[in-house]
Design a protein around this motif. Sequence first.
Motif, mmCIF file in Angstrom:
data_model
loop_
_atom_site.group_PDB
_atom_site.id
_atom_site.type_symbol
_atom_site.label_atom_id
_atom_site.label_comp_id
_atom_site.label_asym_id
_atom_site.label_seq_id
_atom_site.Cartn_x
_atom_site.Cartn_y
_atom_site.Cartn_z
ATOM 1 N N ASP A 219 0.805 -1.228 0.000
ATOM 2 C CA ASP A 219 0.000 0.000 0.000
ATOM 3 C C ASP A 219 0.833 1.272 0.000
ATOM 4 O OD1 ASP A 219 -2.483 -1.187 -0.149
ATOM 5 O OD2 ASP A 219 -2.728 -1.306 2.018
ATOM 6 N N ALA A 220 1.804 1.373 0.879
ATOM 7 C CA ALA A 220 2.530 2.623 1.071
ATOM 8 C C ALA A 220 3.853 2.699 0.312
ATOM 9 C CB ALA A 220 2.770 2.861 2.557
ATOM 10 N N CYS A 221 4.136 1.756 -0.535
ATOM 11 C CA CYS A 221 5.368 1.786 -1.330
ATOM 12 C C CYS A 221 5.259 2.898 -2.373
ATOM 13 C CB CYS A 221 5.563 0.432 -2.005
ATOM 14 S SG CYS A 221 6.768 0.430 -3.332
ATOM 15 N N PRO A 222 6.205 3.841 -2.405
ATOM 16 C CA PRO A 222 6.095 4.955 -3.356
ATOM 17 C C PRO A 222 6.088 4.508 -4.819
ATOM 18 C CG PRO A 222 8.170 5.069 -2.126
ATOM 19 C CD PRO A 222 7.375 3.952 -1.552
ATOM 20 N N PHE A 223 6.808 3.454 -5.140
ATOM 21 C CA PHE A 223 6.827 2.978 -6.526
ATOM 22 C C PHE A 223 5.511 2.289 -6.889
ATOM 23 C CE2 PHE A 223 11.241 3.164 -5.112
ATOM 24 C CZ PHE A 223 11.732 4.081 -6.035
ATOM 25 N N CYS A 224 4.900 1.640 -5.905
ATOM 26 C CA CYS A 224 3.584 1.030 -6.120
ATOM 27 C C CYS A 224 2.525 2.107 -6.311
ATOM 28 C CB CYS A 224 3.215 0.121 -4.948
ATOM 29 S SG CYS A 224 4.356 -1.258 -4.715
ATOM 30 N N VAL A 225 2.624 3.182 -5.519
ATOM 31 C CA VAL A 225 1.704 4.306 -5.663
ATOM 32 C C VAL A 225 1.838 4.897 -7.064
ATOM 33 C CG1 VAL A 225 1.195 6.653 -4.855
ATOM 34 C CG2 VAL A 225 1.624 4.834 -3.198
ATOM 35 N N LYS A 226 3.057 5.010 -7.542
ATOM 36 C CA LYS A 226 3.309 5.536 -8.890
ATOM 37 C C LYS A 226 2.602 4.694 -9.949
ATOM 38 C CE LYS A 226 7.318 6.408 -11.864
ATOM 39 N NZ LYS A 226 8.794 6.343 -11.928
ATOM 40 N N VAL A 227 2.679 3.368 -9.827
ATOM 41 C CA VAL A 227 2.020 2.478 -10.783
ATOM 42 C C VAL A 227 0.500 2.575 -10.640
ATOM 43 C CG1 VAL A 227 1.693 0.080 -11.489
ATOM 44 C CG2 VAL A 227 3.993 0.915 -10.944
ATOM 45 N N ARG A 228 0.003 2.583 -9.415
ATOM 46 C CA ARG A 228 -1.450 2.690 -9.212
ATOM 47 C C ARG A 228 -1.994 4.001 -9.761
ATOM 48 N NH1 ARG A 228 -0.317 0.771 -3.804
ATOM 49 N NH2 ARG A 228 -0.888 2.832 -3.043
ATOM 50 N N ARG A 229 -1.230 5.090 -9.640
ATOM 51 C CA ARG A 229 -1.663 6.375 -10.208
ATOM 52 C C ARG A 229 -1.730 6.286 -11.732
ATOM 53 N NH1 ARG A 229 -1.696 10.848 -7.015
ATOM 54 N NH2 ARG A 229 -1.069 12.240 -8.710
ATOM 55 N N ALA A 230 -0.772 5.627 -12.343
ATOM 56 C CA ALA A 230 -0.802 5.447 -13.804
ATOM 57 C C ALA A 230 -2.003 4.600 -14.207
ATOM 58 C CB ALA A 230 0.500 4.805 -14.285
ATOM 59 N N MET A 231 -2.305 3.582 -13.403
ATOM 60 C CA MET A 231 -3.485 2.748 -13.683
ATOM 61 C C MET A 231 -4.750 3.595 -13.619
ATOM 62 S SD MET A 231 -2.353 -0.667 -11.517
ATOM 63 C CE MET A 231 -4.020 -0.982 -11.035
ATOM 64 N N LYS A 232 -4.853 4.446 -12.603
ATOM 65 C CA LYS A 232 -6.039 5.280 -12.456
ATOM 66 C C LYS A 232 -6.118 6.300 -13.585
ATOM 67 C CE LYS A 232 -8.881 7.784 -9.320
ATOM 68 N NZ LYS A 232 -9.189 8.104 -7.956
ATOM 69 N N ARG A 233 -5.003 6.904 -13.927
ATOM 70 C CA ARG A 233 -4.952 7.892 -15.005
ATOM 71 C C ARG A 233 -5.427 7.293 -16.326
ATOM 72 N NH1 ARG A 233 -0.340 9.547 -13.423
ATOM 73 N NH2 ARG A 233 0.887 8.193 -14.733
ATOM 74 N N ASN A 234 -5.132 6.010 -16.536
ATOM 75 C CA ASN A 234 -5.511 5.319 -17.778
ATOM 76 C C ASN A 234 -6.791 4.505 -17.635
ATOM 77 O OD1 ASN A 234 -3.277 5.826 -19.796
ATOM 78 N ND2 ASN A 234 -2.091 5.213 -18.015
ATOM 79 N N SER A 235 -7.456 4.605 -16.494
ATOM 80 C CA SER A 235 -8.712 3.881 -16.210
ATOM 81 C C SER A 235 -8.565 2.380 -16.452
ATOM 82 C CB SER A 235 -9.865 4.446 -17.055
ATOM 83 O OG SER A 235 -10.103 5.789 -16.743
ATOM 84 N N LEU A 236 -7.534 1.803 -15.845
ATOM 85 C CA LEU A 236 -7.264 0.369 -15.977
ATOM 86 C C LEU A 236 -7.720 -0.351 -14.716
ATOM 87 C CD1 LEU A 236 -3.667 0.539 -17.480
ATOM 88 C CD2 LEU A 236 -5.842 0.372 -18.696
ATOM 89 N N ASN A 237 -8.549 -1.363 -14.885
ATOM 90 C CA ASN A 237 -9.051 -2.155 -13.761
ATOM 91 C C ASN A 237 -8.205 -3.413 -13.614
ATOM 92 O OD1 ASN A 237 -11.208 -0.340 -13.317
ATOM 93 N ND2 ASN A 237 -12.308 -1.266 -15.011
ATOM 94 N N ILE A 238 -7.144 -3.305 -12.846
ATOM 95 C CA ILE A 238 -6.211 -4.409 -12.644
ATOM 96 C C ILE A 238 -6.312 -4.858 -11.196
ATOM 97 C CG2 ILE A 238 -3.776 -5.084 -12.646
ATOM 98 C CD1 ILE A 238 -3.362 -2.989 -14.866
ATOM 99 N N GLU A 239 -6.364 -6.164 -11.003
ATOM 100 C CA GLU A 239 -6.452 -6.711 -9.646
ATOM 101 C C GLU A 239 -5.192 -6.356 -8.860
ATOM 102 O OE1 GLU A 239 -6.729 -10.997 -7.323
ATOM 103 O OE2 GLU A 239 -6.737 -10.966 -9.505
ATOM 104 N N LEU A 240 -5.398 -5.838 -7.650
ATOM 105 C CA LEU A 240 -4.293 -5.520 -6.744
ATOM 106 C C LEU A 240 -4.148 -6.645 -5.732
ATOM 107 C CD1 LEU A 240 -5.030 -1.753 -6.031
ATOM 108 C CD2 LEU A 240 -3.447 -2.712 -7.697
ATOM 109 N N ARG A 241 -2.925 -7.111 -5.541
ATOM 110 C CA ARG A 241 -2.651 -8.169 -4.576
ATOM 111 C C ARG A 241 -1.603 -7.683 -3.589
ATOM 112 N NH1 ARG A 241 -2.416 -13.350 -8.730
ATOM 113 N NH2 ARG A 241 -4.595 -13.197 -9.383
ATOM 114 N N ASP A 242 -1.922 -7.741 -2.313
ATOM 115 C CA ASP A 242 -1.022 -7.292 -1.255
ATOM 116 C C ASP A 242 0.066 -8.337 -1.049
ATOM 117 O OD1 ASP A 242 0.239 -6.195 0.905
ATOM 118 O OD2 ASP A 242 -1.513 -6.223 2.222
#
Length: 120
Positions: free
Chosen positions: A47-70
């Motif tokens: 959740d709090a990994c800055p590089f993971c946040v970067k990828v999740r922001r790109a996913m949101k920016r591109n409206s990609l529904n990708i399963e997140l696994r902790d």
Amino acid sequence: MAVIRWILGRIILLLNFIFSPRGVKRTPEAQQVINERTQQLALYQFDACPFCVKVRRAMKRNSLNIELRDAKTEPHRQTLQDGGGRVKVPCLRIEKEGEVTWMYESNDIIQYLEQEIAQA
């Protein structure tokens, strides 16, 4: 050190929440095509990994529904270790034609998502 890392992680999550990007608007048909492309993808992340946040922001920016696994919890941690060879996040699991590929490095993941998946 763990306390500092925890505090910084919460700050990263707060800033991500406040400055969350807007997703791309597509027609329902185009979004359905994108959703079908993302069905075989899973992002192993913390959740709090800055590089993971970067990828999740790109996913949101591109409206990609990708399963997140902790990757901190089982069985995802063990699956990442067995499949990818190491517990390092972010890691994108790509299943294509029965073959599984594990992609590390946030910049590589974002480039793949924007060039291969988000283009409808």
